[in-house]
Scaffold this active site. Sequence first.
Site, PDB file in Angstrom:
ATOM      1  N   HIS A 162       0.862  -1.186   0.000  1.00  0.00           N
ATOM      2  CA  HIS A 162       0.000   0.000   0.000  1.00  0.00           C
ATOM      3  C   HIS A 162       0.891   1.226   0.000  1.00  0.00           C
ATOM      4  CE1 HIS A 162      -3.115   2.916   1.020  1.00  0.00           C
ATOM      5  NE2 HIS A 162      -2.315   3.359   1.977  1.00  0.00           N
ATOM      6  N   SER A 164       0.566   5.588  -0.112  1.00  0.00           N
ATOM      7  CA  SER A 164      -0.284   6.772  -0.135  1.00  0.00           C
ATOM      8  C   SER A 164       0.503   7.958   0.387  1.00  0.00           C
ATOM      9  CB  SER A 164      -1.541   6.563   0.721  1.00  0.00           C
ATOM     10  OG  SER A 164      -1.202   6.511   2.102  1.00  0.00           O
TER      11      SER A 164
END
Length: 289
Positions: A162, A164
């Site tokens: 992930h 971000s």
Amino acid sequence: MRTGPGWLLAAAALPFFACAQEATIDKVHDTPAVRGSIIANMLQEHDNPFTLYPYESNYLLYTYTSDLNKKAIESYNWSDNANKDEVKFQLSLAFPLWRGILGDNSLLGASYTQRSWWQLSNTGESAPFRETNYEPQLFLGFATDYSVGDWTLRDAEFGYNHQSNGRSDPTSRSWNRLYSRLMAQNGNWLVEVKPWYVIGDTSDNKNITKYMGYYQLKIGYQLGEAVLSAKGQYNWNTGYGGAELGVSYPITKHVRFYTQVYSGYGESLIDYDFNQTRVGMGVMLNDLF
């Protein structure tokens, strides 16, 4: 999303590593770590249960870019006054959650990598952080010694990534990937390929694979005490990509002088569709070897 043959081959090989890798290495975690192998290093036993291991390189650089992506950050009240010079640093650590999960030379691990671009000289705007990318991973890793010719496969890793920037709209950027990472060595050469498959919502950056592609390739070479490195990503269908070149040399036992050049798209998530060239100099704690 499309997926390349590298991802399919890596996924198909997972059961093979789980069943066969135990016979190829005699307890890696009872022997010195293989130079350049992330997984072999993480298999080393330490008395302190809170020991963290390096994953990617850890460095601190003073940088200057050819162009700054002010349009992407125009919602910030200081965007017009943003400087082209920034401090760029990366922190990357890993932790073995379960050694021996699928044999002596395997582990379940987690890693966390953070890259930041800091407007340190921009004192008129309180020296803000223009961008920070947060990148946790969960993975299965295998230390191997399979050889083909003069090349030896050292690491095989399969996991979830992930990434971000922790921002809200309109500057929010994030994506999720399933990935594999294969690293092989031949003498002073190191080659690593990391194909991925994008999953989940990419509404913050719908066309990110147009610029970031479906894989990353990394090459390293040890020349005496210096380490030369190159890594990049490229989409062969669109012609977009980015590349990073680096040179490091030891200053002390634990600190290296490091020079880095990045050119192309995707240096950070906020700049995934922005083309620039950035040059930086500073220090590094760990390189590929």
